[in-house]
Design a protein around this motif. Structure first.
Motif, short mmCIF file in Angstrom:
data_model
loop_
_atom_site.label_atom_id
_atom_site.label_comp_id
_atom_site.label_asym_id
_atom_site.label_seq_id
_atom_site.Cartn_x
_atom_site.Cartn_y
_atom_site.Cartn_z
N THR A 47 37.32 100.49 -36.90
CA THR A 47 36.11 100.18 -37.67
C THR A 47 35.27 99.13 -36.97
N ASP A 48 35.91 98.13 -36.36
CA ASP A 48 35.18 97.06 -35.66
C ASP A 48 34.67 97.48 -34.29
N GLY A 49 35.03 98.68 -33.86
CA GLY A 49 34.50 99.20 -32.59
C GLY A 49 35.23 98.74 -31.35
N LEU A 50 36.46 98.22 -31.51
CA LEU A 50 37.24 97.81 -30.34
C LEU A 50 38.10 98.95 -29.80
N LEU A 51 38.48 99.86 -30.69
CA LEU A 51 39.24 101.04 -30.31
C LEU A 51 38.52 102.28 -30.80
N GLU A 52 38.74 103.39 -30.10
CA GLU A 52 38.22 104.68 -30.54
C GLU A 52 39.40 105.62 -30.78
N ARG A 53 39.42 106.22 -31.95
CA ARG A 53 40.51 107.14 -32.32
C ARG A 53 40.15 108.55 -31.85
N THR A 54 40.96 109.09 -30.95
CA THR A 54 40.64 110.39 -30.37
C THR A 54 41.83 111.33 -30.51
N LEU A 55 41.52 112.60 -30.74
CA LEU A 55 42.55 113.63 -30.90
C LEU A 55 43.09 114.03 -29.54
N TYR A 56 44.42 113.98 -29.37
CA TYR A 56 45.00 114.42 -28.10
C TYR A 56 45.93 115.62 -28.28
N GLN A 57 46.20 116.01 -29.52
CA GLN A 57 47.05 117.18 -29.77
C GLN A 57 46.57 117.87 -31.04
N GLN A 58 46.45 119.20 -31.00
CA GLN A 58 45.91 119.96 -32.12
C GLN A 58 46.96 120.26 -33.18
N ARG A 59 48.12 120.77 -32.78
CA ARG A 59 49.14 121.22 -33.71
C ARG A 59 50.49 120.60 -33.39
N PRO A 60 50.96 119.69 -34.26
CA PRO A 60 50.21 119.07 -35.35
C PRO A 60 49.17 118.10 -34.80
N ARG A 62 47.49 114.96 -33.59
CA ARG A 62 47.94 113.61 -33.23
C ARG A 62 46.79 112.88 -32.53
N TYR A 63 46.73 111.57 -32.76
CA TYR A 63 45.62 110.78 -32.26
C TYR A 63 46.12 109.64 -31.38
N GLU A 64 45.27 109.22 -30.47
CA GLU A 64 45.53 108.01 -29.71
C GLU A 64 44.36 107.06 -29.88
N TYR A 65 44.60 105.81 -29.53
CA TYR A 65 43.61 104.74 -29.71
C TYR A 65 43.23 104.21 -28.34
N VAL A 66 42.00 104.45 -27.96
CA VAL A 66 41.52 104.12 -26.61
C VAL A 66 40.54 102.96 -26.69
N LEU A 67 40.69 101.99 -25.81
CA LEU A 67 39.78 100.84 -25.79
C LEU A 67 38.34 101.28 -25.53
N THR A 68 37.44 100.74 -26.29
CA THR A 68 36.01 100.88 -26.03
C THR A 68 35.58 99.79 -25.05
N PRO A 69 34.37 99.86 -24.50
CA PRO A 69 33.89 98.74 -23.67
C PRO A 69 33.93 97.40 -24.40
N LYS A 70 33.67 97.41 -25.70
CA LYS A 70 33.72 96.19 -26.50
C LYS A 70 35.13 95.61 -26.53
N GLY A 71 36.13 96.46 -26.70
CA GLY A 71 37.50 96.00 -26.72
C GLY A 71 37.97 95.58 -25.34
N ARG A 72 37.62 96.37 -24.32
CA ARG A 72 38.07 96.07 -22.96
C ARG A 72 37.51 94.74 -22.47
N SER A 73 36.31 94.40 -22.92
CA SER A 73 35.68 93.17 -22.44
C SER A 73 36.28 91.90 -23.05
#
Length: 285
Positions: A47-60, A62-73
């Motif tokens: 929500t704060d924009g430090l991580l982005e939740r992205t889908l890495y597997q369809q069935r079932p 599953r999501y991973e949390y990837v650093l945004t530029p805001k989080g990486r900085s």
């Protein structure tokens, strides 16, 4: 800024993200954190924009949390905290590891330098003034920084214990900033910050007990340990002014007296004097 950084789990999750963790199970395995707290913090970081939740597997799904530029900085803030806790806080269950600079292959300590002239900078060489959006009143959050719920107690980390007495409390952080710009008396702190007397007394006692301030003759002065927090404050301020910019301009203006330019902080290696990059810093146990 304090609402985001004033929480130890937030800092530790960003730290683990910078070290390569992206999936829920990786965070759970690396940190002493309960599942309820981990879920709550990952949601807040997204929500704060430090991580982005992205889908890495369809069935079932599953999501991973990837650093945004805001989080990486945030890596300079974490590096400054790491160095201060390593040098000044002996009460860690395990001694914090040393820092290794991959570029020069040496153990090092980060130095705060001026981007314009490359000189090492202390608080004594900076001129500080309010900017167009700055004031003590406006810079204080309306509510206290995010608090851990009672259920968090079972999984508290305690890895940045004394940093959290500063970043985890809005009045403590403001008191420290005020001390750096020359405030020394209780009434002057109260007048500038507008803090309730009880809260002000409590924070001054806490910072004094922690060796960050020294109380002599009714005045409060920064100790050597207190002055060593300067890189944490500056890197946090710089991050805040980048990612929470006000339309009318910055809240705080910094100028380096030696070169006369506006001050932008850069962390450099004390061994090779090269500017640090987050990817070139690793821990050595």
């Amino acid at each position: 800024m304090l609402g985001v950084l004033g929480d130890e789990w937030t800092l530790l999750l960003v730290q683990q993200s910078l070290l390569g963790a992206t999936r829920y199970g990786e965070f759970a395995a690396r940190l002493p954190i309960s599942h309820a707290v981990l879920t709550k913090r990952l949601t807040a970081l997204t929500t704060d924009g430090l991580l982005e939740r992205t889908l890495y597997q369809q069935r079932p799904p599953r999501y991973e949390y990837v650093l945004t530029p805001k989080g990486r900085s945030l890596w300079p803030v974490l590096t400054a905290i790491w160095e201060w806790e390593r040098r000044w806080v002996p009460d860690h269950a395990e001694r914090l590891p040393t820092m290794h600079h991959l570029s020069c292959d040496a153990e090092f300590a980060p130095q705060l330098t001026c981007r314009a002239c490359d000189q090492v900078v202390t608080e004594k060489e900076l001129t500080v003034a309010w900017g167009p959006s700055g004031s003590w009143k406006r810079s204080m959050p309306a509510e206290s920084t995010r608090r851990r719920a009672t259920s968090d107690a079972a999984g508290r980390a305690g890895l940045f214990p004394e940093t959290m007495t500063i970043l985890g409390n809005r009045w403590a952080f403001a008191l420290l900033v005020a001390a750096f710009v020359g405030t020394t008396r209780f009434n002057d702190f109260a007048g500038q910050l507008g803090a309730p007397p009880g809260s002000l007394t409590d924070r001054l006692q806490s910072l004094t007990a922690g060796g960050v301030l020294d109380a002599v003759g009714g005045r409060y002065a920064l100790t050597e340990k207190g002055r060593a927090t300067f890189p944490i404050l500056i890197t946090a301020l710089q991050w805040a002014q980048r990612w929470f910019a006000a339309p009318e301009g910055p809240a705080v203006l910094l100028r380096h007296q030696s070169c006369g330019d506006a001050f932008e902080a850069v962390l450099s290696c004390d061994q090779c004097a090269g500017a640090l990059r987050g990817a070139d810093v690793e821990d050595r146990h």
